[in-house]
Scaffold this motif. Structure first.
Motif, mmCIF file in Angstrom:
data_model
loop_
_atom_site.group_PDB
_atom_site.id
_atom_site.type_symbol
_atom_site.label_atom_id
_atom_site.label_comp_id
_atom_site.label_asym_id
_atom_site.label_seq_id
_atom_site.Cartn_x
_atom_site.Cartn_y
_atom_site.Cartn_z
ATOM 1 N N UNK A 55 52.669 -3.774 -25.378
ATOM 2 C CA UNK A 55 51.272 -3.584 -24.980
ATOM 3 C C UNK A 55 51.146 -2.333 -24.128
ATOM 4 N N UNK A 56 49.914 -1.937 -23.882
ATOM 5 C CA UNK A 56 49.663 -0.730 -23.102
ATOM 6 C C UNK A 56 49.896 -0.968 -21.612
ATOM 7 N N UNK A 57 50.032 0.115 -20.861
ATOM 8 C CA UNK A 57 50.157 0.051 -19.413
ATOM 9 C C UNK A 57 48.812 -0.283 -18.787
ATOM 10 N N UNK A 58 48.861 -0.902 -17.611
ATOM 11 C CA UNK A 58 47.616 -1.178 -16.893
ATOM 12 C C UNK A 58 46.870 0.118 -16.582
ATOM 13 N N UNK A 59 47.592 1.173 -16.257
ATOM 14 C CA UNK A 59 46.960 2.451 -15.932
ATOM 15 C C UNK A 59 46.290 3.091 -17.139
ATOM 16 N N UNK A 60 46.664 2.674 -18.356
ATOM 17 C CA UNK A 60 46.071 3.217 -19.583
ATOM 18 C C UNK A 60 44.799 2.492 -19.989
ATOM 19 N N UNK A 61 44.568 1.333 -19.414
ATOM 20 C CA UNK A 61 43.467 0.492 -19.876
ATOM 21 C C UNK A 61 42.096 1.161 -19.732
ATOM 22 N N UNK A 62 41.762 1.752 -18.572
ATOM 23 C CA UNK A 62 40.459 2.433 -18.473
ATOM 24 C C UNK A 62 40.295 3.557 -19.488
ATOM 25 N N UNK A 63 41.380 4.288 -19.755
ATOM 26 C CA UNK A 63 41.299 5.376 -20.742
ATOM 27 C C UNK A 63 41.050 4.816 -22.135
ATOM 28 N N UNK A 64 41.641 3.681 -22.434
ATOM 29 C CA UNK A 64 41.398 3.014 -23.722
ATOM 30 C C UNK A 64 39.920 2.680 -23.872
ATOM 31 N N UNK A 65 39.334 2.071 -22.862
ATOM 32 C CA UNK A 65 37.916 1.715 -22.897
ATOM 33 C C UNK A 65 37.060 2.959 -23.078
ATOM 34 N N UNK A 66 37.329 3.983 -22.280
ATOM 35 C CA UNK A 66 36.534 5.214 -22.336
ATOM 36 C C UNK A 66 36.635 5.885 -23.697
ATOM 37 N N UNK A 67 37.832 5.893 -24.282
ATOM 38 C CA UNK A 67 38.004 6.542 -25.582
ATOM 39 C C UNK A 67 37.228 5.807 -26.673
ATOM 40 N N UNK A 68 37.313 4.490 -26.694
ATOM 41 C CA UNK A 68 36.585 3.737 -27.725
ATOM 42 C C UNK A 68 35.083 3.935 -27.560
ATOM 43 N N UNK A 69 34.582 3.887 -26.339
ATOM 44 C CA UNK A 69 33.141 4.067 -26.112
ATOM 45 C C UNK A 69 32.688 5.465 -26.521
ATOM 46 N N UNK A 70 33.518 6.479 -26.253
ATOM 47 C CA UNK A 70 33.165 7.845 -26.654
ATOM 48 C C UNK A 70 33.152 7.969 -28.179
ATOM 49 N N UNK A 71 34.119 7.371 -28.843
ATOM 50 C CA UNK A 71 34.166 7.431 -30.302
ATOM 51 C C UNK A 71 33.046 6.599 -30.928
ATOM 52 N N UNK A 72 32.648 5.549 -30.260
ATOM 53 C CA UNK A 72 31.503 4.757 -30.727
ATOM 54 C C UNK A 72 30.267 5.656 -30.839
ATOM 55 N N UNK A 73 30.046 6.485 -29.823
ATOM 56 C CA UNK A 73 28.902 7.402 -29.837
ATOM 57 C C UNK A 73 29.089 8.505 -30.876
ATOM 58 N N UNK A 74 30.286 9.036 -30.941
ATOM 59 C CA UNK A 74 30.554 10.145 -31.859
ATOM 60 C C UNK A 74 30.335 9.753 -33.319
ATOM 61 N N UNK A 75 30.719 8.532 -33.686
ATOM 62 C CA UNK A 75 30.648 8.099 -35.083
ATOM 63 C C UNK A 75 29.362 7.345 -35.410
ATOM 64 N N UNK A 76 28.442 7.308 -34.468
ATOM 65 C CA UNK A 76 27.176 6.607 -34.714
ATOM 66 C C UNK A 76 26.471 7.196 -35.932
ATOM 67 N N UNK A 77 26.048 6.335 -36.823
ATOM 68 C CA UNK A 77 25.409 6.777 -38.059
ATOM 69 C C UNK A 77 26.368 6.875 -39.227
ATOM 70 N N UNK A 78 27.673 6.919 -38.945
ATOM 71 C CA UNK A 78 28.683 6.958 -40.009
ATOM 72 C C UNK A 78 29.370 5.602 -40.156
ATOM 73 N N UNK A 79 29.692 5.007 -39.028
ATOM 74 C CA UNK A 79 30.321 3.682 -38.998
ATOM 75 C C UNK A 79 30.088 3.106 -37.610
ATOM 76 N N UNK A 80 29.995 1.799 -37.523
ATOM 77 C CA UNK A 80 29.812 1.160 -36.225
ATOM 78 C C UNK A 80 31.187 0.814 -35.651
ATOM 79 N N UNK A 81 31.494 1.468 -34.550
ATOM 80 C CA UNK A 81 32.764 1.250 -33.865
ATOM 81 C C UNK A 81 32.557 0.172 -32.807
ATOM 82 N N UNK A 82 33.396 -0.851 -32.838
ATOM 83 C CA UNK A 82 33.271 -1.978 -31.920
ATOM 84 C C UNK A 82 34.431 -1.977 -30.930
ATOM 85 N N UNK A 83 34.105 -2.213 -29.674
ATOM 86 C CA UNK A 83 35.114 -2.268 -28.621
ATOM 87 C C UNK A 83 35.637 -3.694 -28.497
#
Length: 263
Positions: A55-83
C-alpha cells in the motif's frame, strides 16, 4: 454504460502505471466511468510506510487525493473520474479509518478482506492441511468477517467477496448457512458487492450472486486492474452473466451515493 470501480496504480507498490495511464486506458475502451481505488496506507501503524509492497505511504495519501481530483476536472466531458479507495477491514481500527474517510470527498470506499482470524487470503497451504470440518469452520469465519465489515458502516462496496475460491481448492463446494446470514447482513446495511474480474475465475461465483439477488443485494463491477491494459477487463461478459442470473441494474457511486444503471 460501462465502468470500472476497482483500479490500482504505482503508489501501492505492486501495480504498474500512473493514475493517468488508467484513465487513458478507460477512455480508449469507451468507459463512461473510471474509479481510482488504490490501497489505503496503514494509518494505524506508527511508521509512514511499513508495507511498501502492499500500500501507499501515509505521506503520499494527500497527494493521491489531490491528483485524482485534478484529473477528475481535467477529464470532465470525456470520462467521469471517481475518487475511491480500497481499505482492509481492520476491526480494531475502525474509528481511525472512519475519521479519515470523512475528511476527504470520496465517491466511494471499497472494503476488502485480505486477512481474517490471522489467516491470509492467499494461504493455500494452510487450507490444504485442514480437515473437512476445519475447512467449513474457516469458511464460516471468513463469512463472519464479511458480515462484520458490511455492518461497520465504513464501506459502500465490498470487494472480491469469496476470493478464497481462487486460492482454496474445493472452497466453492462447501455450502454453509453462513453465506445467507452474510448476504442478509449486506442487504440490511445497503452495501453493494463487487463482481471482481482480476482472475479468469470471477468472484463471487454464480451461486452466491443468485443468493445475493434473492436477498436484494446490489452489485457493481471492478477489474481490480494492476496494469492499465486490464481496465474494464471482462466487463461486457460480466454484464451478460448478471443479466442471465436475473439482475437488471448495477451500481456506481458519486459523493458516497449509489446510482443504479441499467445493465
Amino acid at each position: 454504460m460501462t465502468f470500472d470501480l476497482h483500479t490500482h496504480h504505482n503508489r501501492c507498490g505492486h501495480a504498474h502505471g500512473s493514475i493517468r495511464h488508467y484513465i487513458e486506458a478507460a477512455v480508449d475502451k469507451g468507459l463512461s466511468y473510471i474509479g481510482i481505488s488504490d490501497h489505503t496506507p496503514l494509518f494505524a501503524e506508527k511508521d509512514d510506510h511499513p508495507s511498501p509492497e502492499a500500500c501507499m505511504a501515509k505521506s503520499e495519501f494527500p497527494a493521491y487525493i489531490e491528483e485524482v481530483l485534478a484529473l477528475k476536472k481535467e477529464y470532465e466531458g470525456r470520462i467521469e473520474v471517481l475518487l475511491g479507495i480500497e481499505a482492509d477491514f481492520l476491526p480494531d481500527c475502525l474509528d481511525t479509518y472512519e475519521r479519515i474517510f470523512k475528511s476527504y470527498p470520496f465517491d466511494y470506499v471499497i472494503g476488502s478482506v485480505h486477512e481474517f482470524a490471522g489467516i491470509s487470503l492467499y494461504d493455500t497451504l494452510y487450507w490444504e492441511q485442514l480437515s473437512p470440518e476445519g475447512r467449513r469452520e474457516l469458511k464460516e469465519s471468513y463469512y463472519d468477517y464479511i458480515a462484520r465489515s458490511a455492518a461497520s458502516g465504513l464501506y459502500d462496496v465490498l470487494g472480491h467477496v469469496d476470493a478464497l475460491n481462487r486460492y482454496f481448492p474445493g472452497y466453492s463446494r462447501l455450502r454453509t448457512e453462513a453465506a445467507d446470514h452474510t448476504l442478509k447482513t449486506i442487504a440490511a446495511h445497503n452495501i453493494a458487492i463487487e463482481i471482481n474480474s482480476s482472475d479468469e475465475l470471477w468472484v463471487p461465483d454464480g451461486w452466491l450472486l443468485e443468493r445475493a439477488l434473492h436477498y436484494g443485494v446490489s452489485v457493481t463491477f471492478g477489474s481490480d486492474a494492476h496494469e492499465p491494459a486490464r481496465v474494464g477487463e471482462y466487463a461486457d461478459d460480466i454484464r451478460k452473466h448478471l443479466i442471465d442470473i436475473g439482475y437488471r441494474e448495477w451500481a456506481v457511486f458519486k459523493n458516497r451515493e449509489r446510482i443504479l444503471l441499467p445493465l
